[in-house]
Enzyme design. Structure first.
Site, PDB file in Angstrom:
ATOM      1  N   HIS A  13      -7.046  11.016  15.981  1.00 55.30           N
ATOM      2  CA  HIS A  13      -6.955  11.083  14.511  1.00 55.30           C
ATOM      3  C   HIS A  13      -8.232  10.473  13.937  1.00 55.30           C
ATOM      4  O   HIS A  13      -8.420   9.261  13.980  1.00 55.30           O
ATOM      5  CB  HIS A  13      -5.735  10.308  13.992  1.00 55.30           C
ATOM      6  CG  HIS A  13      -5.560  10.384  12.504  1.00 55.30           C
ATOM      7  ND1 HIS A  13      -4.373  10.750  11.916  1.00 55.30           N
ATOM      8  CD2 HIS A  13      -6.413  10.144  11.477  1.00 55.30           C
ATOM      9  CE1 HIS A  13      -4.499  10.733  10.600  1.00 55.30           C
ATOM     10  NE2 HIS A  13      -5.744  10.347  10.308  1.00 55.30           N
ATOM     11  N   HIS A  15     -11.440  10.822  10.755  1.00 55.15           N
ATOM     12  CA  HIS A  15     -12.051  11.415   9.562  1.00 55.15           C
ATOM     13  C   HIS A  15     -13.559  11.390   9.724  1.00 55.15           C
ATOM     14  O   HIS A  15     -14.153  10.310   9.822  1.00 55.15           O
ATOM     15  CB  HIS A  15     -11.659  10.631   8.306  1.00 55.15           C
ATOM     16  CG  HIS A  15     -10.188  10.649   8.052  1.00 55.15           C
ATOM     17  ND1 HIS A  15      -9.575  11.605   7.278  1.00 55.15           N
ATOM     18  CD2 HIS A  15      -9.192   9.851   8.509  1.00 55.15           C
ATOM     19  CE1 HIS A  15      -8.269  11.390   7.257  1.00 55.15           C
ATOM     20  NE2 HIS A  15      -8.011  10.332   8.000  1.00 55.15           N
ATOM     21  N   LYS A  98      -2.283  20.000  10.120  1.00 59.09           N
ATOM     22  CA  LYS A  98      -1.982  18.693   9.544  1.00 59.09           C
ATOM     23  C   LYS A  98      -1.131  18.836   8.293  1.00 59.09           C
ATOM     24  O   LYS A  98      -1.482  19.576   7.373  1.00 59.09           O
ATOM     25  CB  LYS A  98      -3.296  17.978   9.191  1.00 59.09           C
ATOM     26  CG  LYS A  98      -3.118  16.633   8.499  1.00 59.09           C
ATOM     27  CD  LYS A  98      -2.552  15.586   9.444  1.00 59.09           C
ATOM     28  CE  LYS A  98      -2.170  14.311   8.691  1.00 59.09           C
ATOM     29  NZ  LYS A  98      -3.051  13.204   8.969  1.00 59.09           N
ATOM     30  N   HIS A 135       1.346  13.281   8.345  1.00 55.12           N
ATOM     31  CA  HIS A 135       1.186  12.031   7.590  1.00 55.12           C
ATOM     32  C   HIS A 135       2.574  11.680   7.077  1.00 55.12           C
ATOM     33  O   HIS A 135       3.076  12.301   6.142  1.00 55.12           O
ATOM     34  CB  HIS A 135       0.203  12.190   6.425  1.00 55.12           C
ATOM     35  CG  HIS A 135      -0.024  10.896   5.695  1.00 55.12           C
ATOM     36  ND1 HIS A 135      -1.210  10.197   5.760  1.00 55.12           N
ATOM     37  CD2 HIS A 135       0.804  10.158   4.911  1.00 55.12           C
ATOM     38  CE1 HIS A 135      -1.095   9.081   5.041  1.00 55.12           C
ATOM     39  NE2 HIS A 135       0.116   9.038   4.515  1.00 55.12           N
ATOM     40  N   HIS A 173      -0.599   7.773  12.822  1.00 48.81           N
ATOM     41  CA  HIS A 173      -0.775   6.386  12.376  1.00 48.81           C
ATOM     42  C   HIS A 173       0.544   5.714  12.001  1.00 48.81           C
ATOM     43  O   HIS A 173       0.765   5.346  10.843  1.00 48.81           O
ATOM     44  CB  HIS A 173      -1.797   6.255  11.242  1.00 48.81           C
ATOM     45  CG  HIS A 173      -1.720   7.302  10.163  1.00 48.81           C
ATOM     46  ND1 HIS A 173      -0.554   7.632   9.522  1.00 48.81           N
ATOM     47  CD2 HIS A 173      -2.678   8.080   9.603  1.00 48.81           C
ATOM     48  CE1 HIS A 173      -0.809   8.562   8.617  1.00 48.81           C
ATOM     49  NE2 HIS A 173      -2.086   8.856   8.652  1.00 48.81           N
ATOM     50  N   ASP A 246      -7.703   6.841  13.114  1.00 47.88           N
ATOM     51  CA  ASP A 246      -7.692   7.029  11.657  1.00 47.88           C
ATOM     52  C   ASP A 246      -8.897   6.341  11.025  1.00 47.88           C
ATOM     53  O   ASP A 246      -8.818   5.847   9.899  1.00 47.88           O
ATOM     54  CB  ASP A 246      -6.386   6.522  11.033  1.00 47.88           C
ATOM     55  CG  ASP A 246      -6.211   6.994   9.593  1.00 47.88           C
ATOM     56  OD1 ASP A 246      -6.907   7.932   9.183  1.00 47.88           O
ATOM     57  OD2 ASP A 246      -5.394   6.393   8.882  1.00 47.88           O
TER      58      ASP A 246
HETATM   59  C1  NCD Z   1      -7.533   8.501   4.968  1.00 49.75           C
HETATM   60  C2  NCD Z   1      -8.800   8.996   4.293  1.00 49.75           C
HETATM   61  O1  NCD Z   1      -9.513   8.181   3.721  1.00 49.75           O
HETATM   62  O2  NCD Z   1      -9.083  10.197   4.357  1.00 49.75           O
HETATM   63  N1  NCD Z   1      -7.229   7.201   4.475  1.00 49.75           N
HETATM   64  C3  NCD Z   1      -6.465   6.264   5.062  1.00 49.75           C
HETATM   65  O3  NCD Z   1      -6.198   5.237   4.455  1.00 49.75           O
HETATM   66  N2  NCD Z   1      -6.010   6.429   6.286  1.00 49.75           N
HETATM   67  C4  NCD Z   1      -6.422   9.476   4.777  1.00 49.75           C
HETATM   68  C5  NCD Z   1      -5.231   9.235   5.657  1.00 49.75           C
HETATM   69  O4  NCD Z   1      -5.288   9.443   6.860  1.00 49.75           O
HETATM   70  O5  NCD Z   1      -4.186   8.810   5.125  1.00 49.75           O
HETATM   71 ZN    ZN Z   2      -6.178   9.629   8.453  1.00 48.30          ZN
END
Ligand code: NCD
Ligand code: ZN
Length: 345
Positions: A13, A15, A98, A135, A173, A246
């Site tokens: 996971h 970003h 997702k 999520h 998460h 995450d």
């Molecule tokens: C994530 C993001 O910033 O894209 N933020 C987070 O707090 N984890 C989005 C997510 O996975 O919820």
């Molecule tokens: Zn995330």
């Protein structure tokens, strides 16, 4: 000095963002990880196979020469075409889909409001063996933010899994003992990712002694009993729990302001920090499976052939406090304790 030879790990996971942020932060993950499940919550989101293929090209361009495979996901909307999902999966462009409940987190406005409207997509995914990453938080305004994960399990996730028993689901998460118990109670087809930071921080870490924006993420960290439940799951050797960091970078101006964005950025130091966490828990021998075996197995991927070598020194490792990017500086997660491990190869 102790040496730890791990299977080269995967991050289930992650970003990576886009543009200058992507260019700045992608090397932080590619240095240690062989593969990652890439979140589709860009602006606008990655909703079609063609958009996922284009995003994958941009990631590759940000990592010239890197030995790193991005595993792409599609952002589920009420307009998602089941045939496009299945075709993109068959073509090897997309690994998973997702699900964001609309409004649950950063860039989730296009997410799902009416879960009945995405049933045909779930049916096609179950049939074609496309996993669903979830999520797991309701967005109902009346529900307290600390209860949103537990309520989601009862009111959304469990009904979806009962309606689509063939659908493989990853609860992303997880932050509560409720989620750990729910995953353990499932007979098959349900896994969960656990982040680095949720093994370390609880809600006091965010709020006591002044508010710490760099510890604010979604789902928000809960009480200490929940952190302990997550740690126990991570070190248990139960193959349904595996690493998904995450890691979610936001430039400091988006974190240190009157409406702080959600996300902790852990890509830079995740593996040394996790080694410290597992060592403190007396479970260093379980780290390899948590980071390098269980997630690949759940997704039906071969485990990585390469290795990652960590060394323990008596002097704590110094990590950069920030990563400078073309989109501004990003603060690196501070575990709040000294980390004696470092990646050496
Ligand atoms: C994530 C993001 O910033 O894209 N933020 C987070 O707090 N984890 C989005 C997510 O996975 O919820
Ligand atoms: Zn995330």
């Amino acid at each position: 000095m102790t040496r730890l030879v791990l299977t080269r790990p995967d991050d289930f996971h992650l970003h990576l963002r886009d543009g200058a942020m992507l260019t700045g932060i992608a090397p932080e993950t590619a240095r240690d990880f062989a593969r990652a499940i890439i979140m589709p919550n860009l602006v606008p989101p990655v909703v079609t196979g063609a958009q996922a293929a284009a995003y994958r090209e941009r990631i590759a361009a940000a990592l010239p020469g890197a030995d790193f495979t991005p595993l792409m996901t599609l952002y589920l909307t009420e307009d998602t075409d089941p045939a496009d999902v299945v075709a993109a999966h068959r073509a090897g462009i997309v690994t998973a889909v997702k699900l964001y409940p609309a409004g649950a987190t950063t860039n989730s406005a296009s997410g799902v409001r009416d879960f009945d409207r995405v049933r045909p997509v779930f049916e096609a995914m179950a049939e074609a063996g496309v996993p669903l990453c979830v999520h797991g938080e309701v967005t109902t305004p009346e529900v307290d933010i600390f209860d949103r994960e537990a309520v989601f399990i009862d009111t959304v996730l469990d009904p979806i899994r009962r309606t689509h028993p063939g659908l493989r689901v990853i609860m992303e998460h997880v932050t509560t003992a409720d989620a750990v118990d729910y995953v353990k109670s499932a007979d098959a087809g349900l896994g969960a990712t656990i982040t680095t930071h949720h093994l370390i921080i609880n809600r006091n870490s965010i709020l006591v002694g002044g508010m710490k924006p760099h510890y604010y993420c979604l789902p928000v960290a809960k009480r200490e009993i929940h952190r302990v439940a997550l740690l126990e799951a991570a070190i248990s050797g139960d193959a349904r729990f595996f690493l998904g960091t995450d890691s979610a970078p936001h430039s400091d101006d988006k974190k240190e302001c009157d409406c702080c964005a959600a996300g902790c950025f852990t890509a830079t130091n995740t593996m040394p920090v996790l080694a410290e966490v597992f060592e403190r828990a007396g479970a260093l021998d379980r780290l390899d499976a948590f980071c390098g075996h269980f997630g690949a197995d759940f997704y039906g991927l071969a485990r990585n052939p390469g290795t990652l070598v960590l060394e323990r020194r008596d002097t704590p490792t110094a990590f950069p406090a920030k990563i400078e990017t073309g989109a501004g500086p990003v603060t690196v997660f501070n575990p709040g304790f000294p980390v004696h491990w470092r990646v050496v190869a």
